[in-house]
Write a protein that holds these residues in place. Structure first.
Motif, mmCIF file in Angstrom:
data_model
loop_
_atom_site.group_PDB
_atom_site.id
_atom_site.type_symbol
_atom_site.label_atom_id
_atom_site.label_comp_id
_atom_site.label_asym_id
_atom_site.label_seq_id
_atom_site.Cartn_x
_atom_site.Cartn_y
_atom_site.Cartn_z
ATOM 1 N N ILE A 265 25.592 33.062 43.737
ATOM 2 C CA ILE A 265 25.707 31.596 43.826
ATOM 3 C C ILE A 265 24.481 31.082 44.588
ATOM 4 O O ILE A 265 24.256 31.450 45.743
ATOM 5 C CB ILE A 265 27.016 31.171 44.522
ATOM 6 N N CYS B 126 34.690 38.157 39.707
ATOM 7 C CA CYS B 126 35.694 38.673 40.620
ATOM 8 C C CYS B 126 36.676 37.584 41.025
ATOM 9 O O CYS B 126 37.782 37.874 41.461
ATOM 10 C CB CYS B 126 35.035 39.256 41.864
ATOM 11 N N GLY B 127 36.273 36.345 40.900
ATOM 12 C CA GLY B 127 37.182 35.248 41.211
ATOM 13 C C GLY B 127 37.266 34.898 42.688
ATOM 14 O O GLY B 127 38.026 34.013 43.080
HETATM 15 S S1 SF4 Z 1 33.344 34.935 40.471
HETATM 16 FE FE1 SF4 Z 1 32.773 36.393 42.020
HETATM 17 S S2 SF4 Z 1 30.787 37.130 41.346
HETATM 18 FE FE2 SF4 Z 1 31.170 35.258 40.196
HETATM 19 S S3 SF4 Z 1 30.245 33.655 41.405
HETATM 20 FE FE3 SF4 Z 1 32.378 33.761 42.055
HETATM 21 S S4 SF4 Z 1 32.331 35.147 43.814
HETATM 22 FE FE4 SF4 Z 1 30.392 35.429 42.726
#
Ligand code: SF4
Ligand SMILES: Cc1cc2nc3c(=O)[nH]c(=O)nc-3n(C[C@H](O)[C@H](O)[C@H](O)COP(=O)(O)O)c2cc1C
Ligand code: SF4
Ligand code: SF4
Ligand code: FES
Lengths: 120, 603
Positions: free
Chosen positions: B564, B588-589
């Motif tokens: 991010i 990964c969420g």
């Molecule tokens: S889902 Fe996981 S890997 Fe993807 S941006 Fe969000 S924290 Fe990062």
């Protein structure tokens, strides 16, 4: 000797063991059944609610009516009249009896539960 | 002998044991002794009450109070307040998650109110480790009645008249099956109880054996008398240690009392039972594979006919019945065929036990009269869909079944109705799905199971399920092709037609049923590479909605792969807009729930 050698042996054991499970069987699943409640709060217990309850259990059990539940309930805050017995037919106004001792309990059972025991 | 003043029921099924009911039991013994009332209060343990999620469950008789999630530390209060003073402890009563209402009695709770317990009747009343309890509730009287008052043919006629159909899945008339075996001449016949229960998520048979093993033993003896058998086998999976143990105790106690063994009740009827522990292969629940397994061979199905009732175990006439089917038998004998006919629907008499699971408020084991609607099971008993989400479908019949969706949930539960909508009764797994469940993924889950469990004897089942699985796997990864659906359908039909046993014959059902009902979801995966439910990880994208982001940096700090990034665009009070680098994101969420403005969404 516990070995069961005849039908009579089985029935004798049934009579012997029944009391122990009776309470669970009778207070179980009272849906659509006639319910008999006995108040067993402090006043009820000092005025013999335990004997009342036992008398009801025994009467209902001996008559082998299948659709009557006997249930102990909390104090009704009406100390002078305890133990109070209520007979609740599904969907009808309950009958209420005050100061029920074991003799009166037997009468109630005979009059309202066993004769009309079939009300389901 | 007068009953003890009070009795404490402690649920000691697998669920409540794992949530700690044995500590509760110890605490009760200690506390009762401390207060000097140990001989006024009886403690007894029972099998699963079906409400495992709220366990450990404690009931107080004769008040019939139903306490949930009882821990060792609550026990002293129950003893001093409830048992001694007669006051109910409100905080331990079940609280409805939707209405916050608390329930004093089991019969008032929506979960139990629409249930009708026949097969499970004594689960929760008798202590399964004490044969005296079972005898006290008229146990073994049905067997006595058969031996003394009825001919084998009369027993079969009662079972036939009652109309009970096999609860193991196929729904074949139990009485008719018994009659086949009765009609075969032979000195040696067998009664086999099928307690394999391989359907993932199902636990009704386990619960019956854990809670009321004697009903099953008595029923097997009745069947043996009816068909002329003298030997019984319970085929049970070794992964059910508690059920195995309780059954072992029950068999030993029945022998000790002379209710199994030679010359039962002093008659010339002799019958004994032993257990056979299965290794837990799904296909071994299929009756002929089960027989092979008992005979010490590989658990592969045999070709039918001959049916086991004619040539079964060691080529002798054999009745194989499911645990739940058997649990109904003693009551049918005692109360009569008419009584049983009065329950359920015409042609589908009696009740069925379901293991209700999934996205529903009340999960657990429920027994309902046949003919109830799915709508009532899901909304009245199950309390509706969790977290106010939307209902999508309900799966019955496990890996052999299919989905019921839309208006079909108003159909009445019968063997025929379920088949008509492309599912089946099965052994009684019932999984409720909501809008977040992806139907392609569900199909893949079941196929993964059947593919693993295929015994490999027939090529279409062995190779075909693997091929289907590969296609589904591709689709969920966004690599679906236009003709995949056509191929899935063709493969499915071939496997159904050419497989030897029920496993293969029904393995394509979940896929065909989802294609049939949720074609749009398959198309979204294949054409748009999107998972509408947001469940297929590979097709999900986590994105930040620019209008909502306030640049707080929280998400960037939780992202495990640091994908991010900040941009030059200013948001909020002099902060920078964040974006997710899709090429790096591992989905990964972790970021999603952390955003204070809910700027991160999946699409
Ligand atoms: S889902 Fe996981 S890997 Fe993807 S941006 Fe969000 S924290 Fe990062
Ligand atoms: C793959 C497969 C798995 C099965 N698993 C079980 C099972 O776990 N338990 C069961 O009772 N029946 C199971 N059956 C059904 C049995 O073959 C058989 O029909 C049943 O045990 C008969 O008993 P019932 O008439 O009492 O239902 C299965 C069938 C198939 C095809
Ligand atoms: S259909 Fe599948 S599980 Fe059944 S016998 Fe054939 S290969 Fe084995
Ligand atoms: S947590 Fe939300 S608001 Fe904060 S930077 Fe990330 S997306 Fe923007
Ligand atoms: S194990 Fe206690 S309710 Fe299921």
């Amino acid at each position: 000797m516990r070995k069961i050698n005849s039908r009579e042996d089985l029935m004798a054991l049934n009579a012997q063991y029944r009391d122990h499970v009776l309470m669970r069987l009778l207070s179980y699943d009272s849906l659509n059944r006639t319910e008999v409640t006995v108040t067993v709060g402090e006043c009820g217990m000092t005025n013999g609610a335990k004997d009342t309850l036992t008398a009801l259990f025994n009467e209902v059990n001996n008559a082998k009516v299948d659709d009557v539940s006997v249930i102990a309930v909390d104090c009704a805050d009406d100390c002078g009249n305890e133990p109070i017995v209520k007979v609740i037919f599904p969907g009808k106004e309950p009958l209420v009896f005050n100061n029920v001792d074991s003799a009166k309990a037997k009468e109630i059972a005979k009059e309202h539960l066993i004769k009309k025991g079939g009300v389901a | 002998m007068n009953p003890t003043r009070l009795q404490i029921l402690i649920c000691a099924g697998t669920g409540c044991i794992s949530s700690g009911c044995l500590d509760v039991e110890t605490a009760f013994h200690e506390s009762l002794a401390k207060h000097g009332i140990a001989d006024e209060v009886a403690i007894f343990k029972v099998g699963c009450l079906g409400f495992c999620e709220q366990g450990p469950i404690v009931k107080v008789y004769p008040d019939n109070t139903f306490y949930v999630r009882v821990e060792g530390k609550d026990v002293e209060e129950i003893v001093t307040e409830h048992l001694i003073k007669g006051k109910t402890i409100e905080r331990l009563l079940f609280k409805d998650p939707e209405t916050s209402e608390r329930y004093y009695y089991y019969k008032d709770m929506p979960f139990y109110k629409s249930q009708l317990r026949v097969a499970l009747k004594l689960c929760g009343i008798v202590d399964p480790e004490e044969i005296s309890d079972y005898i006290g509730v008229d146990g073994y009287q049905a067997l006595a009645q058969c031996l003394f008052d009825k001919s084998p043919k009369e027993v079969i006629d009662i079972v036939k008249d009652a109309g009970i159909r096999g609860r193991g899945g196929a729904g074949f008339s139990t009485g008719a099956k018994w009659e086949f075996a009765y009609n075969v001449k032979g000195d040696k016949k067998y009664v086999v109880c099928n307690a394999d229960e391989g359907d993932p998520g199902a636990f009704m048979d386990r619960s019956i054996l854990e809670g009321d093993p004697h009903s099953v033993i008595e029923a097997m003896a009745i069947c043996a008398y009816a068909i002329g058998a003298d030997e019984g086998v319970v085929y049970i999976r070794a992964e059910y240690p508690l059920a195995v143990n309780r059954l072992r105790i029950a068999i030993e106690q029945a022998r000790e009392y002379g209710l199994l063994g030679k010359n039962i009740f002093g008659t010339d009827f002799s019958f004994d039972i032993h257990m056979d522990l299965g290794a837990g292969a799904f296909v071994c629940g299929e009756e002929t594979a089960l027989l092979n397994s008992v005979e010490g061979m590989r658990g592969e199905p045999r070709i039918k006919p001959p049916f086991p009732a004619i040539k079964g175990l060691w080529q002798m006439p054999t009745i194989i019945n499911n645990v739940e089917t058997l649990a109904n038998i003693p009551q049918i004998i005692l109360k009569g065929a008419k009584w049983f006919q009065g329950i359920g629907a015409p042609g589908n008499t009696g009740t069925k036990v379901f293991a209700l699971a999934g996205k529903i408020n009340n999960v657990g084991l429920v027994e309902v009269p046949m003919g109830i609607t799915f709508h009532d099971i899901i909304y009245k008993i199950g309390g509706g869909i969790r977290n106010g989400k939307k209902f999508k479908a309900v799966q019955t019949g496990g890996p052999s079944g299919g989905l019921i969706a839309g208006d079909d949930i108003n159909i009445e539960v019968t063997f025929e109705n379920l088949q008509a909508v492309g599912s089946m009764m099965g052994s009684g797994g019932m999984i409720v799905m909501d809008e977040d469940d992806c139907m392609v993924n569900i199909a893949k889950f079941y196929l993964d199971f059947t593919m693993e469990e295929s015994c490999g004897k027939c090529t279409p089942c062995r190779i075909g399920t693997t091929r289907m699985y590969e296609i589904l796997d591709r689709i969920t990864k966004g690599q679906g092709r236009e003709d995949d659906i056509k191929e899935l359908k063709a493969l499915g039909e071939t496997i159904k037609e050419t497989s030897l046993c029920g496993l293969g014959k029904s393995a394509p059902n979940p896929i065909l049923s989802t294609i049939d009902m949720f074609m749009d979801e398959y198309e979204a995966h294949i054409r748009d590479k999107k998972c509408p439910a947001g469940a297929c990880k590979d097709l999900v994208q986590y994105v930040i909605v620019p209008e909502k982001c306030i640049g707080c940096t929280i998400c960037a700090r939780v992202c495990p792969v640091n994908c991010i990034h900040t941009t030059d665009q200013v948001v909020g009070r002099n902060k920078q807009l964040h974006v997710i680098d899709q090429a790096e994101c591992v989905k990964c969420g972790a970021c999603l729930p952390k955003c204070p403005t809910k700027a991160i969404i999946t699409e």
